[in-house]
Design a protein around this motif. Sequence first.
Motif, PDB file in Angstrom:
ATOM      1  N   ASN A  49       0.840  -1.196   0.000  1.00 13.07           N
ATOM      2  CA  ASN A  49       0.000   0.000   0.000  1.00 13.07           C
ATOM      3  C   ASN A  49       0.876   1.248   0.000  1.00 13.07           C
ATOM      4  OD1 ASN A  49      -2.387  -1.376  -0.070  1.00 13.07           O
ATOM      5  ND2 ASN A  49      -2.857  -1.149   2.094  1.00 13.07           N
ATOM      6  N   CYS A  50       1.377   1.562  -1.182  1.00 16.45           N
ATOM      7  CA  CYS A  50       2.193   2.765  -1.386  1.00 16.45           C
ATOM      8  C   CYS A  50       1.738   3.427  -2.672  1.00 16.45           C
ATOM      9  CB  CYS A  50       3.678   2.410  -1.491  1.00 16.45           C
ATOM     10  SG  CYS A  50       4.413   1.820   0.039  1.00 16.45           S
ATOM     11  N   GLU A  51       1.964   4.720  -2.763  1.00 16.71           N
ATOM     12  CA  GLU A  51       1.567   5.423  -3.977  1.00 16.71           C
ATOM     13  C   GLU A  51       2.598   6.467  -4.351  1.00 16.71           C
ATOM     14  OE1 GLU A  51      -2.109   7.502  -3.419  1.00 16.71           O
ATOM     15  OE2 GLU A  51      -1.444   8.495  -1.589  1.00 16.71           O
ATOM     16  N   GLY A  52       2.668   6.764  -5.659  1.00 15.40           N
ATOM     17  CA  GLY A  52       3.551   7.801  -6.165  1.00 15.40           C
ATOM     18  C   GLY A  52       5.018   7.394  -6.125  1.00 15.40           C
ATOM     19  N   PHE A  53       5.843   8.288  -6.633  1.00 16.28           N
ATOM     20  CA  PHE A  53       7.292   8.106  -6.589  1.00 16.28           C
ATOM     21  C   PHE A  53       7.931   9.484  -6.639  1.00 16.28           C
ATOM     22  CE2 PHE A  53      11.554   7.531  -8.114  1.00 16.28           C
ATOM     23  CZ  PHE A  53      11.971   6.354  -7.504  1.00 16.28           C
ATOM     24  N   VAL A  54       8.760   9.781  -5.641  1.00 16.48           N
ATOM     25  CA  VAL A  54       9.414  11.084  -5.564  1.00 16.48           C
ATOM     26  C   VAL A  54      10.917  10.888  -5.731  1.00 16.48           C
ATOM     27  CG1 VAL A  54       9.857  13.122  -4.139  1.00 16.48           C
ATOM     28  CG2 VAL A  54       7.627  11.991  -4.043  1.00 16.48           C
ATOM     29  N   TYR A  55      11.480  11.525  -6.731  1.00 22.73           N
ATOM     30  CA  TYR A  55      12.920  11.444  -6.954  1.00 22.73           C
ATOM     31  C   TYR A  55      13.677  12.237  -5.895  1.00 22.73           C
ATOM     32  CZ  TYR A  55      12.380   9.354 -11.583  1.00 22.73           C
ATOM     33  OH  TYR A  55      12.086   8.498 -12.617  1.00 22.73           O
ATOM     34  N   GLY A  56      14.907  11.795  -5.605  1.00 27.04           N
ATOM     35  CA  GLY A  56      15.794  12.616  -4.794  1.00 27.04           C
ATOM     36  C   GLY A  56      16.122  13.894  -5.555  1.00 27.04           C
ATOM     37  N   ARG A  57      16.557  14.900  -4.838  1.00 24.70           N
ATOM     38  CA  ARG A  57      16.808  16.184  -5.502  1.00 24.70           C
ATOM     39  C   ARG A  57      17.945  16.916  -4.806  1.00 24.70           C
ATOM     40  NH1 ARG A  57      12.221  20.518  -7.249  1.00 24.70           N
ATOM     41  NH2 ARG A  57      11.554  18.655  -8.350  1.00 24.70           N
ATOM     42  N   GLY A  58      18.835  17.494  -5.609  1.00 27.00           N
ATOM     43  CA  GLY A  58      19.932  18.265  -5.057  1.00 27.00           C
ATOM     44  C   GLY A  58      21.189  18.127  -5.894  1.00 27.00           C
ATOM     45  N   PRO A  59      22.273  18.783  -5.478  1.00 28.99           N
ATOM     46  CA  PRO A  59      23.515  18.768  -6.247  1.00 28.99           C
ATOM     47  C   PRO A  59      24.376  17.549  -5.951  1.00 28.99           C
ATOM     48  CG  PRO A  59      23.785  20.155  -4.327  1.00 28.99           C
ATOM     49  CD  PRO A  59      22.363  19.662  -4.296  1.00 28.99           C
ATOM     50  N   GLU A  60      25.329  17.287  -6.832  1.00 32.27           N
ATOM     51  CA  GLU A  60      26.373  16.315  -6.528  1.00 32.27           C
ATOM     52  C   GLU A  60      27.338  16.936  -5.518  1.00 32.27           C
ATOM     53  OE1 GLU A  60      28.020  13.855  -9.785  1.00 32.27           O
ATOM     54  OE2 GLU A  60      26.886  15.207 -11.083  1.00 32.27           O
ATOM     55  N   ASN A  61      27.997  16.087  -4.738  1.00 33.90           N
ATOM     56  CA  ASN A  61      28.953  16.539  -3.714  1.00 33.90           C
ATOM     57  C   ASN A  61      28.371  17.622  -2.821  1.00 33.90           C
ATOM     58  OD1 ASN A  61      30.993  16.342  -6.526  1.00 33.90           O
ATOM     59  ND2 ASN A  61      31.117  14.849  -4.886  1.00 33.90           N
ATOM     60  N   PRO A  62      27.172  17.411  -2.275  1.00 33.70           N
ATOM     61  CA  PRO A  62      26.525  18.457  -1.483  1.00 33.70           C
ATOM     62  C   PRO A  62      27.168  18.607  -0.108  1.00 33.70           C
ATOM     63  CG  PRO A  62      25.249  16.450  -1.357  1.00 33.70           C
ATOM     64  CD  PRO A  62      26.374  16.172  -2.312  1.00 33.70           C
ATOM     65  N   GLU A  63      26.911  19.746   0.515  1.00 34.37           N
ATOM     66  CA  GLU A  63      27.330  19.944   1.902  1.00 34.37           C
ATOM     67  C   GLU A  63      26.671  18.899   2.800  1.00 34.37           C
ATOM     68  OE1 GLU A  63      29.465  22.262   3.292  1.00 34.37           O
ATOM     69  OE2 GLU A  63      30.000  22.747   1.224  1.00 34.37           O
TER      70      GLU A  63
END
Length: 217
Positions: A21-35
């Motif tokens: 029972n799960c819905e949707g899909f959210v991608y990760g978001r942000g820069p490479e080599n982040p703080e």
Amino acid sequence: MMEVLPKDLVEQCKKRMEPYNCEGFVYGRGPENPEIMIVGEAPGETEIHNGIPFSGRAGKVLNDFFDYLGVSRDDIYFTSTVRSRPYKIVPKKAGVNGEIIQKKYNRAPNMKEQIAHAPIVDYEIRHIKPKQIVTLGNIGLQRLLGKDYKISEVHGKLIQAPVRQLKDMDTNEWTFSEKEYSIFPTFHPASIFYNRSLLEKVYEDLDGLKKILHSKK
């Protein structure tokens, strides 16, 4: 901003999630080599509709934490243990006639759901290469370090350690990365809604995190 995962990896994950029972899909978001890389629990209703991690009620609290740290969201990569919204269906009265409707509520992801999404988190950690990982709550913490770690015991403490990686999907066998990562656990911002006394502890944790971030510059 890096938000693209290999298509086959995403499709495999979605396929494995079909029984739950799960819905949707959210991608990760942000820069490479982040703080900072934030590892949360799972998206909620707001996130699965707009596709933006931590954009709901808990995300607004998290923004206050970033302001306190002096870190911009642009310098942070956001991910979560599970990328779909786990929900439970609860009957609820609605309207003047007291009609019973079936309403979806957020719930914590179970271990099978965490395993289904594990290859995505593994991929991100390897490719994003964060300077500092911050886990939110028990689920994010235990996803990376295992069940022996409890947020009530280790919050606000810097942990240098390998992280858990899924070795075999069929046997649900885990292994640990060769590389050690810098991991800083604190409470999930949503926990403050249920226990306001945690807020003081979180800001004490943030004071420690602020010193760690400054030492890395």
